[in-house]
Design an enzyme around this catalytic site. Structure first.
Site, PDB file in Angstrom:
ATOM      1  N   LYS A   9       6.154  -3.546  16.442  1.00 43.10           N
ATOM      2  CA  LYS A   9       5.111  -3.193  17.417  1.00 43.10           C
ATOM      3  C   LYS A   9       5.114  -4.216  18.569  1.00 43.10           C
ATOM      4  CE  LYS A   9       2.114  -0.974  13.965  1.00 43.10           C
ATOM      5  NZ  LYS A   9       0.711  -0.887  13.461  1.00 43.10           N
ATOM      6  N   TYR A  49       0.501   8.885  16.247  1.00 37.16           N
ATOM      7  CA  TYR A  49      -0.714   8.544  15.502  1.00 37.16           C
ATOM      8  C   TYR A  49      -1.660   9.731  15.332  1.00 37.16           C
ATOM      9  CZ  TYR A  49       0.331   3.515  15.365  1.00 37.16           C
ATOM     10  OH  TYR A  49       0.881   2.279  15.097  1.00 37.16           O
ATOM     11  N   ASN A 112      -0.664  -5.779  13.623  1.00 42.39           N
ATOM     12  CA  ASN A 112      -0.072  -6.075  12.314  1.00 42.39           C
ATOM     13  C   ASN A 112       1.452  -5.929  12.319  1.00 42.39           C
ATOM     14  OD1 ASN A 112       0.064  -3.325  12.350  1.00 42.39           O
ATOM     15  ND2 ASN A 112      -1.247  -2.982  10.582  1.00 42.39           N
ATOM     16  N   GLU A 126       8.439  11.495  11.700  1.00 38.75           N
ATOM     17  CA  GLU A 126       8.558  10.389  12.657  1.00 38.75           C
ATOM     18  C   GLU A 126       9.996  10.230  13.160  1.00 38.75           C
ATOM     19  OE1 GLU A 126       6.675   7.137  10.556  1.00 38.75           O
ATOM     20  OE2 GLU A 126       4.710   8.115  10.695  1.00 38.75           O
TER      21      GLU A 126
HETATM   22  P1  DAT Z   1      -0.198   1.627   8.193  1.00 39.95           P
HETATM   23  O1  DAT Z   1       0.230   1.090   9.535  1.00 39.95           O
HETATM   24  O2  DAT Z   1      -0.151   0.566   7.132  1.00 39.95           O
HETATM   25  O3  DAT Z   1       0.530   2.884   7.798  1.00 39.95           O
HETATM   26  P2  DAT Z   1      -2.467   3.326   8.829  1.00 39.95           P
HETATM   27  O4  DAT Z   1      -1.497   4.444   9.006  1.00 39.95           O
HETATM   28  O5  DAT Z   1      -3.652   3.585   7.951  1.00 39.95           O
HETATM   29  O6  DAT Z   1      -1.749   2.003   8.304  1.00 39.95           O
HETATM   30  O7  DAT Z   1      -3.040   2.899  10.262  1.00 39.95           O
HETATM   31  C1  DAT Z   1      -2.198   2.866  11.386  1.00 39.95           C
HETATM   32  C2  DAT Z   1      -2.522   1.638  12.184  1.00 39.95           C
HETATM   33  O8  DAT Z   1      -3.851   1.732  12.672  1.00 39.95           O
HETATM   34  C3  DAT Z   1      -2.481   0.340  11.400  1.00 39.95           C
HETATM   35  O9  DAT Z   1      -1.192  -0.216  11.328  1.00 39.95           O
HETATM   36  C4  DAT Z   1      -3.416  -0.535  12.173  1.00 39.95           C
HETATM   37  C5  DAT Z   1      -4.441   0.435  12.717  1.00 39.95           C
HETATM   38  N1  DAT Z   1      -5.658   0.456  11.887  1.00 39.95           N
HETATM   39  C6  DAT Z   1      -5.774   0.955  10.634  1.00 39.95           C
HETATM   40  N2  DAT Z   1      -7.021   0.813  10.174  1.00 39.95           N
HETATM   41  C7  DAT Z   1      -7.717   0.204  11.169  1.00 39.95           C
HETATM   42  C8  DAT Z   1      -9.066  -0.226  11.330  1.00 39.95           C
HETATM   43  N3  DAT Z   1      -9.961  -0.055  10.354  1.00 39.95           N
HETATM   44  N4  DAT Z   1      -9.407  -0.835  12.495  1.00 39.95           N
HETATM   45  C9  DAT Z   1      -8.510  -1.008  13.485  1.00 39.95           C
HETATM   46  N5  DAT Z   1      -7.232  -0.621  13.410  1.00 39.95           N
HETATM   47  C10 DAT Z   1      -6.838  -0.029  12.275  1.00 39.95           C
END
Ligand code: DAT
Ligand code: MG
Length: 147
Positions: A9, A49, A112, A126
């Site tokens: 990222k 997303y 992250n 994807e």
């Molecule tokens: P991952 O990236 O582990 O697959 P995800 O698909 O649930 O996790 O979420 C996508 C991204 O969104 C994640 O890398 C960081 C962001 N994100 C997830 N939960 C969040 C939250 N509660 N607040 C802010 N950003 C968040």
């Protein structure tokens, strides 16, 4: 052979972590079959997303992923989808164990460092979205017989 979509990222690119991250997957025994440094359009970010469209952080997520170059990759190997998720660590770096990418380099859930497909279905979706069957190379590594 199983393939997954992984992406450093914008925070990971800015922090100079591309090499470190590529190196971890190479050393593990996976094979890089596609990679590109690119800016992400608003449209691609929203499609990528889409599952989070209704979440309160959706706007921030799209703003962040379009804020600077990302390093998009295709990796191949046995069980690479699930194994890459283990190597990334939990979504929130506070829960990500040391030794994982997020556990070693991240502190905030927004920034992250790395994305990875979370299932065979998302990998397929994807990879089609980001690589569209173009920009990957099929090749044999003789070392694979030892992995
Ligand atoms: P991952 O990236 O582990 O697959 P995800 O698909 O649930 O996790 O979420 C996508 C991204 O969104 C994640 O890398 C960081 C962001 N994100 C997830 N939960 C969040 C939250 N509660 N607040 C802010 N950003 C968040
Ligand atoms: Mg996810």
């Amino acid at each position: 052979m199983e393939k997954t979509f992984l992406m450093v990222k914008p925070d990971g690119v800015q922090r100079g972590l591309i090499g470190e991250i590529v190196s971890r997957f190479e050393k593990k025994g996976f094979q890089l079959v596609g990679a590109k440094l690119m800016m992400v359009s608003q449209e691609l970010a929203e499609k990528h997303y889409a599952e989070h469209k209704e979440k309160p952080f959706f706007g921030e997520l799209v703003d962040f992923i379009t804020s600077g170059p990302v390093f998009a990759m295709v990796w191949q190997g046995p069980n690479v989808i699930a194994t890459a998720r283990q190597m990334m660590g939990k979504t929130n770096p506070v829960d990500a164990l040391p030794g994982t990418i997020r556990g070693d380099f991240g502190v905030s859930v927004g920034m992250n460092i790395i994305h990875g497909s979370d299932s065979p279905e998302s990998a397929e979706r994807e990879l089609a979205l980001w690589f569209n069957d173009k920009g990957t190379v099929d090749y044999e590594k003789t070392i694979n017989q030892w992995i």
